[in-house]
Design a protein around this motif. Sequence first.
Motif, PDB file in Angstrom:
ATOM      1  N   HIS A 368      10.587   2.135  -0.535  1.00 42.65           N
ATOM      2  CA  HIS A 368       9.743   1.252  -0.984  1.00 42.65           C
ATOM      3  C   HIS A 368       8.196   1.597   0.543  1.00 42.65           C
ATOM      4  O   HIS A 368       7.313   1.282  -0.398  1.00 42.65           O
ATOM      5  CB  HIS A 368       9.864  -0.367  -1.434  1.00 42.65           C
ATOM      6  N   SER A 369       9.212   1.338   1.499  1.00 48.96           N
ATOM      7  CA  SER A 369       8.186   0.961   2.588  1.00 48.96           C
ATOM      8  C   SER A 369       7.629   2.210   2.900  1.00 48.96           C
ATOM      9  O   SER A 369       6.222   2.718   3.298  1.00 48.96           O
ATOM     10  CB  SER A 369       9.210   0.722   3.520  1.00 48.96           C
ATOM     11  N   ILE A 370       8.232   3.206   2.515  1.00 50.55           N
ATOM     12  CA  ILE A 370       7.312   4.868   3.035  1.00 50.55           C
ATOM     13  C   ILE A 370       6.421   4.823   1.586  1.00 50.55           C
ATOM     14  O   ILE A 370       5.261   5.380   1.807  1.00 50.55           O
ATOM     15  CB  ILE A 370       7.745   5.937   2.320  1.00 50.55           C
ATOM     16  N   LEU A 371       6.606   4.640   0.788  1.00 52.11           N
ATOM     17  CA  LEU A 371       5.861   4.416  -0.574  1.00 52.11           C
ATOM     18  C   LEU A 371       4.919   3.547  -1.159  1.00 52.11           C
ATOM     19  O   LEU A 371       3.578   4.277  -1.409  1.00 52.11           O
ATOM     20  CB  LEU A 371       6.642   3.930  -1.890  1.00 52.11           C
ATOM     21  N   ASP A 372       4.856   2.791   0.034  1.00 53.31           N
ATOM     22  CA  ASP A 372       4.016   1.359   0.314  1.00 53.31           C
ATOM     23  C   ASP A 372       2.989   2.419   0.469  1.00 53.31           C
ATOM     24  O   ASP A 372       1.632   2.049   0.450  1.00 53.31           O
ATOM     25  CB  ASP A 372       4.350   0.383   0.586  1.00 53.31           C
ATOM     26  N   ARG A 373       3.270   2.679   1.651  1.00 55.28           N
ATOM     27  CA  ARG A 373       2.335   3.337   2.913  1.00 55.28           C
ATOM     28  C   ARG A 373       1.352   4.653   2.396  1.00 55.28           C
ATOM     29  O   ARG A 373       0.438   4.364   2.593  1.00 55.28           O
ATOM     30  CB  ARG A 373       2.653   3.597   3.791  1.00 55.28           C
ATOM     31  N   ALA A 374       2.232   5.298   0.929  1.00 56.66           N
ATOM     32  CA  ALA A 374       1.456   6.307   0.967  1.00 56.66           C
ATOM     33  C   ALA A 374       0.418   5.703   0.261  1.00 56.66           C
ATOM     34  O   ALA A 374      -0.768   7.019  -0.966  1.00 56.66           O
ATOM     35  CB  ALA A 374       2.236   6.951   0.069  1.00 56.66           C
ATOM     36  N   LEU A 375       1.149   5.195  -1.123  1.00 55.25           N
ATOM     37  CA  LEU A 375       0.118   4.542  -2.398  1.00 55.25           C
ATOM     38  C   LEU A 375      -0.932   3.357  -2.427  1.00 55.25           C
ATOM     39  O   LEU A 375      -1.491   3.282  -2.878  1.00 55.25           O
ATOM     40  CB  LEU A 375       1.255   4.267  -3.471  1.00 55.25           C
ATOM     41  N   GLY A 376      -0.761   2.455  -1.389  1.00 56.36           N
ATOM     42  CA  GLY A 376      -1.824   1.697  -0.201  1.00 56.36           C
ATOM     43  C   GLY A 376      -1.585   0.593  -1.481  1.00 56.36           C
ATOM     44  O   GLY A 376      -0.722   0.075  -1.987  1.00 56.36           O
ATOM     45  N   ASP A 377      -3.250   0.752  -2.153  1.00 57.20           N
ATOM     46  CA  ASP A 377      -3.710   0.137  -3.512  1.00 57.20           C
ATOM     47  C   ASP A 377      -3.288   0.069  -4.355  1.00 57.20           C
ATOM     48  O   ASP A 377      -3.659  -1.077  -5.268  1.00 57.20           O
ATOM     49  CB  ASP A 377      -4.883  -1.104  -2.791  1.00 57.20           C
ATOM     50  N   ALA A 378      -2.237   1.019  -4.927  1.00 57.04           N
ATOM     51  CA  ALA A 378      -2.719   1.251  -5.909  1.00 57.04           C
ATOM     52  C   ALA A 378      -1.352   0.752  -7.267  1.00 57.04           C
ATOM     53  O   ALA A 378      -0.503   0.282  -6.623  1.00 57.04           O
ATOM     54  CB  ALA A 378      -1.709   3.037  -6.099  1.00 57.04           C
ATOM     55  N   GLN A 379      -1.736   0.086  -8.134  1.00 65.50           N
ATOM     56  CA  GLN A 379      -0.948  -0.767  -9.070  1.00 65.50           C
ATOM     57  C   GLN A 379       0.612  -0.244  -9.472  1.00 65.50           C
ATOM     58  O   GLN A 379       0.452   0.993  -9.369  1.00 65.50           O
ATOM     59  CB  GLN A 379      -1.938  -1.071  -9.877  1.00 65.50           C
TER      60      GLN A 379
END
Length: 466
Positions: A368-379
């Motif tokens: 999830h941390s990797i995903l958060d960094r990649a997607l940024g503010d995407a809903q």
Amino acid sequence: MTRWTWKPEVSSSGGARYQAIADAIAAAIDGGELRPGERLPPQRDLSFRMSVSVQTIFRAYAELERRGLVSGEIGRGTFVRYANPDKVPGSIVDKREEDLLDFSTMAPIVGEKHVKALRDMLAALSKSRELESLLAHRPIVGLHHHRMVGADWLKTLDLKASPETMLITNGCQHGLWVALASVTEPGDIVAADHLVDSSVITESMILKLQLRGLASDESGILPDGFAALCNRERVKAICVTPTLNNPTASLMDEERRRAIAEIARAFNVWIIEDDVFGPLLDQRPRPIAAFAPERSCYATSFSKSVLHSLRTGYLLVPEILMSRAISRLRTTGWMSNSFVAEISCRWLADGTIAELIAWQRRKLARRHSILDRALGDAQRTSHPASLHVWLPLPGRWRTGPFVEEARRRGLLITGPDPFIVGRDTDPHAVRLTIGDSVREDEDFQRGVETLARLLASDLEASSPAI
């Protein structure tokens, strides 16, 4: 390419309707009207346009696949196959599965820790004096010590569990099937989230039930909508996944769980609770079954929190349902796999289950941390311990073209179609799984970065090519 509005021209000659539809699609393929690589219309959409049942279209597509004319993939669509593999262009259908990063299959992450634990357990079992007892073909509900250990585990969730009201099943889905078949008759109305695990939709079709979709938000099914449906119609049961619903990853708080239980009690509705994702949460609300045990069938397993192949399911039912549940269990598999149940039992007793679940949570938090960094503010809707993410698409995208473009770029993701109850509106969102189908973190990061670029792309996506 996708024919979103295409439908076959079917002759009015006699014979099975699904055969006529299959013949018409085959003729369109032979005549070049449908070209290799094209995706056939979603079964639900084509059934609506042709005024036939979804089951008829399902049988037609299955017949085409049997003839070798199409290739169907759950959650991704049905594609016209290439007759000569040497002529396949570099497009979405020529990629071998091993060339694609699979963000569509739900399975917990696996590591060397699991292999060692399993190797040690198999060695211990081979020397155990209890090995012979696992060869028995009774009792159908599962061996007593398996049910006793399972019941002790469920008691920690504030459930009134005992070996006498528990059945060992071959996974959580098997338990849900047994429960649904135990409380319903053909024609009964069953409520569920309007976006629900596809198995609930399939089971309802096979059991000839009328499935009604309920509005929901990030906390799950809205109680007011459930009560309104019960006021309008005689609802026999509600199927609900309060913890990390598939596909939306919604998490129902305890207040809402209590409200669902009270409405079910007021209208005499059976509750079928799917808690397969529950073990992933370190701190989770009490199950709905804890608030209405007299009308709840509660099912869980370790297939989404420990190992996908550890398919020992625990089904807790009210005493009044035991006889019916046992008959459904016997009919759909006689009894559970005692060897797998023994492994689950021993791992529960010695703490291995708790250790492997804690390991899973850490791995998923990293994903999830990797995903958060990649997607940024995407809903998106997710949870640090969830195996999946619900990703609404930017306004210019439609789900079908997005899923296809993602595949062309080497990613397998799942659109909403398999999860939509009835003719409910397309939510323009996709489900992304983040578990073992992409095992290495480096591949996972590469995949989500590709997804982020796709979400941010300027590709004209709202109108598929015809």
